[in-house]
Design an enzyme around this catalytic site. Structure first.
Site: not given
Length: 475
Positions: A69, A74, A138, A223, A226, A252, A255, A289, A340
Site C-alpha cells: 500500500h 505523500q 488517486y 477508494h 464512503r 480502504h 480505518e 487497514h 501508505d
C-alpha cells in the site's frame, strides 16, 4: 496480471547467486543455489548445492518484501503535519484534520513532480528491502480537476518512476466519486480524484498494454465505501473482472472509528460487514487497514481469503488504532505490510512497529512468532512476503521456482548481526539494527538494484525529489 504468470521458463540460467544461508518458503536452508532466467524468474532454489562458478552472497539471503500500500506523492508531505493545528471547533488533531492538509498538498502536484517524488520513493524502498510496490493512485486530473489530454498522464508518470528505479509495481488506479456515505457530492478539494465508473474502466483498458510491457500488474482500488456508492462498486468490480478475472482489488476499510459510525448511520452495518454482505470479496481483495472490526468481522473477512493490508507506521502516525493480529491469525487470515503515507519507508520498520503495537496492546512479548517458527522476525517476514505477493497479484511470493528472483542480502559482518546464528540474524535486522543499515544488496527480477546499501540513482533521485518538494510546498 502479466501474461507470463501461467508458465515457468525452462531456458538456461541467465544469472545465479550462491548463499550459505537463505530463507526459503519452508524455513532457513544451507548452501542454496539461486538460478534465474532472462525474464528474471527463478529456475532453481536448491538447498545443499555446490556453489560452482556462481557469485557468493555477502550474507543470508531473504525474499524481497512486497509493499502492498503506497500513495507515492505523500512521501514529499512527510514531516509537514507534525504540529498541533488550531482547530476552530476546539477538537484535537486527527486523521480528518491531517486529510485537509494533505488535500492542499495534493492540489499542487504536477506530472513532473509526481515522477520525481515517486522515483526517489521507489529508490528508498529498494534500499529498505522492498522489491515491489502496490501503488494506490488517486490523483488523476490536472490542478483544476480537468482530465489531462492523455487521461493516463499521472498513471504513466508512476510507471516510468518504477521502471527507472527498477522496482516491480502493481498499479491500482483509484475510483473516487463521493465525499461521504449516502452519495454526498465530492468536495472541491477532491476534484483531482473524481472519475465515473465508465471512465475508470476506460483508463484500465488504456493502461493494460503499458503495464504488460513493463511486467507490471494492473488492478483497481475502490477508494472506500464512503467514496464509492454501492452501484458504482458493483459495476466497477464487474467491469474489472471482465477485463481480467485475476486482477487485484484494494479498498480502504474501517480505518477510523468515525468511518465506522458513519457507515452504521447510513446502512445499519459496520463497513467490513457491509462489504462482506454486498461485494464478492475473495482472495483477489486487499482490505487496507481494517483496523476497527468486531470478532465476527475478523472471522468473516478471513474466511474470504482476502489479505489484510496493515500499514503500522502510518496507522500510528495518524492515530488510527491497532489491528488485532493474533485474532486475525487464529482465523488463518493472510496479511502484508505497506508504507501508505510514507512517514517511514522501511520494510523492517513496519514489522517492528506491528510487533510492538501488539506488545503494547497485550502487554506480552514475541506475539507474532508462529507455530514452528519461534523467531519473530523470520515468522513475520515470511507471512508478509506471502500476503504481500497475493495482494500484488504478481509472482513475488519468495525464493521458489517460478517466482521472481526478488531478494535481499543481509550483511553478515554488520555489528548487529556478526557472530549470530543465522536463525537470529533476521530478527536482529528487524529489532536490533537501524533497520536499513544491515541490508547489503538487493535484486529485483534477477537484476541487482542495490549494492553496498545504495542504489545507483540515490544521489540524482534525491536531488530531484528535494527540488520537486520545494516547488510543491512553495507559497
Amino acid at each position: 496480471m502479466t501474461d507470463t504468470d501461467s508458465c515457468v521458463s525452462r531456458s538456461s540460467p541467465a544469472g545465479s547467486l550462491f548463499a550459505e544461508h537463505a530463507l526459503l518458503p519452508g524455513g532457513w536452508a544451507r548452501d542454496v543455489l539461486l538460478q534465474w532466467d532472462a525474464a528474471g524468474r527463478l529456475l532453481s532454489a536448491e538447498a545443499g548445492a555446490a556453489a560452482g562458478a556462481a557469485p557468493r552472497a555477502a550474507g543470508p539471503v531473504v525474499p524481497g518484501m512486497p509493499n502492498l500500500h503506497s500513495h507515492a506523492f505523500q512521501r514529499a508531505f512527510a514531516g509537514l503535519t507534525e504540529y498541533r493545528a488550531q482547530n476552530p471547533d476546539g477538537g484535537q488533531d486527527s486523521f480528518w484534520s491531517w486529510r485537509n492538509l494533505m488535500y492542499r498538498f495534493a492540489a499542487q502536484i504536477t506530472p513532473e513532480s509526481l515522477e520525481a517524488i515517486a522515483t526517489w520513493l521507489y529508490v528508498e524502498m529498494l534500499e529498505a528491502g522492498y522489491t515491489s510496490v502496490c501503488e494506490f493512485h488517486y490523483v488523476h486530473h490536472d490542478q483544476g480537476g480537468r482530465p489531462y489530454a492523455d487521461d493516463a498522464t499521472l498513471s504513466l508518470a508512476l510507471l516510468r518512476a518504477a521502471r527507472k528505479a527498477g522496482i516491480g509495481i502493481t498499479l491500482l488506479p483509484v475510483l473516487y466519486q463521493t465525499s461521504g456515505f449516502g452519495g454526498k457530492p465530492p468536495r472541491e478539494a477532491q476534484a483531482r480524484f473524481i472519475r465515473s465508473t465508465d471512465n475508470m474502466l476506460s483508463l484500465l483498458e488504456r493502461l493494460t498494454p503499458a503495464t504488460q510491457a513493463q511486467g507490471a500488474a494492473l488492478g483497481l482500488a475502490p477508494h472506500s465505501l464512503r467514496a464509492v456508492p454501492p452501484d458504482s462498486l458493483r459495476a466497477a468490480v464487474e467491469g474489472l473482472t471482465a477485463l481480467d478475472a485475476r486482477a487485484p482489488i484494494h479498498i480502504h476499510i474501517a480505518e477510523q472509528t468515525q468511518e465506522v459510525d458513519d457507515c452504521v448511520a447510513w446502512s445499519g452495518q459496520r463497513p467490513v460487514q457491509w462489504l462482506l454482505d454486498h461485494a464478492p470479496v475473495d482472495a483477489r481483495w486487499c482490505l487496507v487497514h481494517a483496523t476497527h472490526m468486531t470478532p465476527e468481522e475478523y472471522a468473516g473477512a478471513a474466511r474470504t481469503g482476502a489479505v489484510a493490508g496493515i500499514c503500522p507506521t502510518t496507522e500510528a502516525n495518524l492515530g488510527d488504532g491497532i489491528f488485532d493480529m493474533p485474532l486475525w491469525q487464529r482465523h488463518g487470515g493472510a496479511w502484508g505490510v505497506g508504507s501508505d503515507s510514507h512517514a517511514s519507508v522501511n520494510a523492517a520498520e513496519e514489522l517492528l512497529m506491528l510487533e510492538y503495537s501488539q506488545r503494547l496492546s497485550l502487554r506480552q512479548r514475541n506475539v507474532l512468532a508462529a507455530v514452528g517458527q519461534p523467531q519473530v522476525g523470520t515468522a513475520m517476514w515470511q507471512a508478509a512476503v506471502q500476503g504481500g505477493a497475493q495482494a500484488a497479484g504478481r509472482p513475488v511470493a519468495g525464493l521458489a521456482v517460478g517466482q521472481q528472483a526478488d531478494f535481499a542480502v543481509l550483511d553478515a559482518g554488520h555489528v548487529a548481526l556478526a557472530g549470530l546464528p543465522v536463525e537470529a540474524m533476521l530478527s536482529a535486522h528487524v529489532f536490533g539494527s537501524h533497520r536499513t543499515s544491515a541490508l547489503h544488496s538487493l535484486w529485483v527480477g534477477g537484476m541487482q538494484r542495490v549494492a553496498a546499501g545504495r542504489h545507483a540513482l540515490h544521489d540524482s533521485a534525491a536531488q530531484a525529489f528535494v527540488t520537486a518538494r520545494a516547488a510543491t510546498i512553495a507559497p
